[in-house]
Write a protein that holds these residues in place. Structure first.
Motif, mmCIF file in Angstrom:
data_model
loop_
_atom_site.group_PDB
_atom_site.id
_atom_site.type_symbol
_atom_site.label_atom_id
_atom_site.label_comp_id
_atom_site.label_asym_id
_atom_site.label_seq_id
_atom_site.Cartn_x
_atom_site.Cartn_y
_atom_site.Cartn_z
ATOM 1 N N ASP A 185 0.822 -1.361 0.132
ATOM 2 C CA ASP A 185 0.205 -0.082 -0.070
ATOM 3 C C ASP A 185 0.830 1.178 0.107
ATOM 4 O O ASP A 185 0.521 2.311 -0.613
ATOM 5 N N ALA A 186 2.069 1.337 0.632
ATOM 6 C CA ALA A 186 2.905 2.325 0.726
ATOM 7 C C ALA A 186 3.418 2.619 -0.731
ATOM 8 O O ALA A 186 3.390 3.924 -0.897
ATOM 9 N N LEU A 187 3.800 1.740 -1.293
ATOM 10 C CA LEU A 187 4.549 1.997 -2.467
ATOM 11 C C LEU A 187 3.474 2.454 -3.660
ATOM 12 O O LEU A 187 3.834 3.290 -4.723
ATOM 13 N N LYS A 188 2.296 1.854 -3.586
ATOM 14 C CA LYS A 188 1.127 2.212 -4.543
ATOM 15 C C LYS A 188 0.698 3.449 -4.234
ATOM 16 O O LYS A 188 0.489 4.421 -5.119
ATOM 17 N N ASP A 189 0.637 4.007 -2.658
ATOM 18 C CA ASP A 189 0.439 5.452 -2.649
ATOM 19 C C ASP A 189 1.351 6.337 -3.340
ATOM 20 O O ASP A 189 1.171 7.356 -3.622
#
Length: 148
Positions: free
Chosen positions: A36-40
């Protein structure tokens, strides 16, 4: 005066020491955005490039300043990371077929009437490279980043 052949040879002699691929690999890493952090990070930079910089998408539709689309649910996302700084330099998404709704699985299906993308039996063999972008600070030419 150089002939066409000698200019061509001079060009190849100049790049023998370090090819484009070597320079690219020395400068960037391609990372699967699988958290989720990388997608954000991908969605935030997408917003900057497509909404703020190019006005391609309506910024008010994304109050969290993250450009996300329904296609992202079945896409594989990648980030281009600048090795020296660790900054996100760019990104891209590879949209895979939507098994539940194959004729509504790719962004191109909304914009293109080519038969290949509208034949249910064929779209399962396709993918679409979507939302390919580069962060403004990693562009060098004045027109880089301008979308048609």
């Amino acid at each position: 005066m150089h002939t066409g052949l000698s200019v061509f040879q001079a060009f190849f002699d100049a790049i023998k020491d370090q090819s484009f691929v070597d320079a690219y690999e020395d400068t960037f890493d391609v990372v699967l955005a699988d958290t989720d952090a990388l997608k954000d990070k991908l969605f935030q930079l997408r917003y900057t490039v497509f909404c703020e910089e190019n006005n391609c998408d309506e910024a008010s539709h994304y109050p969290d300043k993250k450009l996300k689309e329904p296609y992202d649910n079945w896409a594989t996302h990648f980030l281009l990371i600048h090795k020296e700084s660790g900054d996100v330099a760019g990104g891209a998404s590879v949209v895979l077929p939507n098994r539940e709704k194959p004729l509504q699985g790719f962004p191109v299906q909304e914009m293109c009437d080519h038969p290949l993308v509208h034949i249910e039996g064929e779209v399962h063999r396709l993918c679409e490279i979507s939302r390919l972008f580069m962060a403004p600070r990693f562009r060098r030419r004045p027109e880089d980043g301008r979308l048609m």
